[in-house]
Design an enzyme around this catalytic site. Structure first.
Site, PDB file in Angstrom:
ATOM      1  N   HIS A 281      -1.137  56.033 -36.622  1.00  0.00           N
ATOM      2  CA  HIS A 281      -2.090  55.031 -36.129  1.00  0.00           C
ATOM      3  C   HIS A 281      -2.080  54.973 -34.601  1.00  0.00           C
ATOM      4  CE1 HIS A 281      -2.923  52.681 -40.004  1.00  0.00           C
ATOM      5  NE2 HIS A 281      -2.169  53.712 -40.351  1.00  0.00           N
TER       6      HIS A 281
ATOM      7  N   HIS B 103       3.574  50.037 -42.963  1.00  0.00           N
ATOM      8  CA  HIS B 103       3.773  50.346 -41.544  1.00  0.00           C
ATOM      9  C   HIS B 103       4.583  49.223 -40.908  1.00  0.00           C
ATOM     10  CE1 HIS B 103       1.411  54.034 -41.163  1.00  0.00           C
ATOM     11  NE2 HIS B 103       0.685  53.522 -42.143  1.00  0.00           N
TER      12      HIS B 103
ATOM     13  N   ALA C 238       6.604  55.151 -43.637  1.00  0.00           N
ATOM     14  CA  ALA C 238       6.369  54.159 -42.580  1.00  0.00           C
ATOM     15  C   ALA C 238       7.068  52.840 -42.887  1.00  0.00           C
ATOM     16  CB  ALA C 238       4.876  53.944 -42.343  1.00  0.00           C
TER      17      ALA C 238
ATOM     18  N   GLY D 225       4.740  65.673 -53.065  1.00  0.00           N
ATOM     19  CA  GLY D 225       5.997  66.384 -52.860  1.00  0.00           C
ATOM     20  C   GLY D 225       6.339  66.597 -51.407  1.00  0.00           C
TER      21      GLY D 225
ATOM     22  N   ASP E  89      -3.696  58.823 -50.344  1.00  0.00           N
ATOM     23  CA  ASP E  89      -3.717  58.665 -48.884  1.00  0.00           C
ATOM     24  C   ASP E  89      -4.366  59.897 -48.251  1.00  0.00           C
ATOM     25  OD1 ASP E  89      -3.327  57.436 -46.422  1.00  0.00           O
ATOM     26  OD2 ASP E  89      -1.252  58.099 -46.218  1.00  0.00           O
TER      27      ASP E  89
ATOM     28  N   LEU F 133       3.386  63.135 -39.872  1.00  0.00           N
ATOM     29  CA  LEU F 133       2.514  63.173 -41.044  1.00  0.00           C
ATOM     30  C   LEU F 133       1.304  62.275 -40.823  1.00  0.00           C
ATOM     31  CD1 LEU F 133       4.978  63.099 -44.089  1.00  0.00           C
ATOM     32  CD2 LEU F 133       3.331  64.891 -43.557  1.00  0.00           C
ATOM     33  N   SER F 134       0.126  62.772 -41.157  1.00  0.00           N
ATOM     34  CA  SER F 134      -1.125  62.066 -40.867  1.00  0.00           C
ATOM     35  C   SER F 134      -2.038  62.107 -42.083  1.00  0.00           C
ATOM     36  CB  SER F 134      -1.802  62.705 -39.655  1.00  0.00           C
ATOM     37  OG  SER F 134      -0.932  62.717 -38.534  1.00  0.00           O
TER      38      SER F 134
END
EC number: 3.5.1.25
Length: 382
Positions: free
Chosen positions: A143, A195, A220, A249, A273, A306-307
């Site tokens: 973010h 988060h 998060a 995974g 996600d 990771l996004s």
């Protein structure tokens, strides 16, 4: 009116053989033995596939090469329509478009767009998921830190006034006053913890204030330690809190998913996600104002953070069966009934029963989608 036959039917509660699902006027008319079908009814063969309620993804940033994020052009009805079509190919009939931490202006546009979409397309996207902006900077993930902020009364009021199109809000419980959490929950918004760097005590206070969900369990949020369980430990300790988990995974080790399943039972929901690469062939995209690179199944920024994922719902179902050893009927509930309950739509979605919306999907034993039906209409046939 027509009947789906020659398949194995999972109602959400049990598997049925030698049965049919009768569909009329966008709804399920009945689930009955094939022998009881009227002789004149049109029969459509499932060719031995498994028929399930359509999958419900309660956290989806983008897919099909697009994102419902970042720019005014992207936050549009057209983007949601593209996402819906991409979802249908992987058995997902319903989803929460997820708008991550951004400006008040873009959040308000997202609400307007969601309202327009819902009026045009019933029983598909199920309202907005606002992931942020009231997060903890320590656990911001991908973010944009420039938009992470504390709640202000005007925005809180706006969200509550538009609770009919805002289904879920993710926030860090330690960063948001209990009265704000309660106000959102009382307006009918599902409040989710995520988060966050919350301690056990802070997380439990948030639960008491009205949090009923947790966003991408284990991601998060602080590690569980012997002396401080933190948010993840609080979620696992609190029987009534629903949570999503990303079953690719890569975000969560499969052993941790198994452990979460043992502890959370019917409160654990499969989520993707997902981002633009899900259901698309692209190597990079823009997310949270940054270029995100897609390599070997991973979506990461230039720092390796990771996004989001590239997971689809049918891939998640397969992973939970093949890598976590969870029985197929229970995995299907994690993708249908449990998320429906979590966001309060179980009276019309999530199971196959008379009067429910005819949103269904069919797949082969090796997890290939063969048919997806939305509002009684076949939108995918393979």
């Amino acid at each position: 009116m027509y009947a789906l036959t020659q398949g194995r039917i999972f109602t959400g509660h049990e598997f049925l053989d030698d049965h049919a699902v009768v569909i009329a006027d966008g709804l399920i008319k009945s689930v009955c033995p094939v022998a009881e079908l009227p002789p004149e009814i049109e029969q459509r063969s499932l060719n031995g596939a498994i028929l399930s309620p359509g999958f419900i993804d309660v956290q989806l940033n983008g897919c099909g090469g697009v994102q419902f994020n970042d720019t005014a052009e992207a936050v549009s009805v057209e983007t949601l329509e593209i996402m819906q079509k991409a979802n249908e190919k992987s058995g997902c009939t319903n989803y929460l478009p997820t708008l991550i931490t951004t400006s008040d202006e873009l959040m308000k546009q997202g609400v307007r767009v969601m309202r327009e979409y819902l009026a045009k397309h019933p029983n598909q996207a199920l309202g907005l998921h606002l992931e942020g902006p009231w997060l903890n900077l320590v656990k911001k993930g991908t973010h944009n830190p420039n938009f992470v902020r504390k709640p202000d009364a005007a925005l809180v009021d706006f969200l509550c006034e538009n609770a009919d199109v805002i289904t879920k809000v993710t926030l860090a419980p330690e960063m948001v006053p209990a009265e704000v959490i309660s106000k959102l929950a009382n307006a009918g918004i599902v409040v989710s913890a995520g988060h966050s760097n919350a301690t056990l005590k802070e997380a439990k206070a948030g639960f008491r204030a009205g949090i009923t969900f947790a966003t991408h369990l284990y991601n998060a949020m602080p590690y569980i330690t012997g002396r401080e369980p933190g948010l993840a430990g609080a979620i696992l300790d609190e029987a009534d809190i629903y949570c999503g988990i990303i079953a690719d995974g890569l975000h969560v080790d499969y052993a941790n998913i198994r452990n979460a399943k043992r502890l959370k039972g019917d409160k654990l929901c499969l989520v993707t996600d997902a981002t633009a690469p899900a259901g698309a062939n692209i190597e990079q995209f823009i997310f949270a104002g940054k270029t995100i690179y897609y390599r070997n199944g991973l979506c990461v920024d230039e720092n390796g953070t990771l996004s989001g994922s590239s997971l689809t719902m049918i891939e998640g179902v397969r992973n939970l069966v093949e890598h976590c050893g969870i029985a197929l009927d229970e995995v299907l509930r994690m993708a249908t009934l449990y998320p429906a309950r979590a966001i309060g739509v179980e009276k019309r979605l999530g199971t196959l029963a008379a009067g429910k919306v005819a949103n269904l999907t069919a797949f082969t034993p090796d997890f290939k989608i063969t048919k997806t039906i939305v509002n009684g209409n076949e939108v995918v046939t393979q």
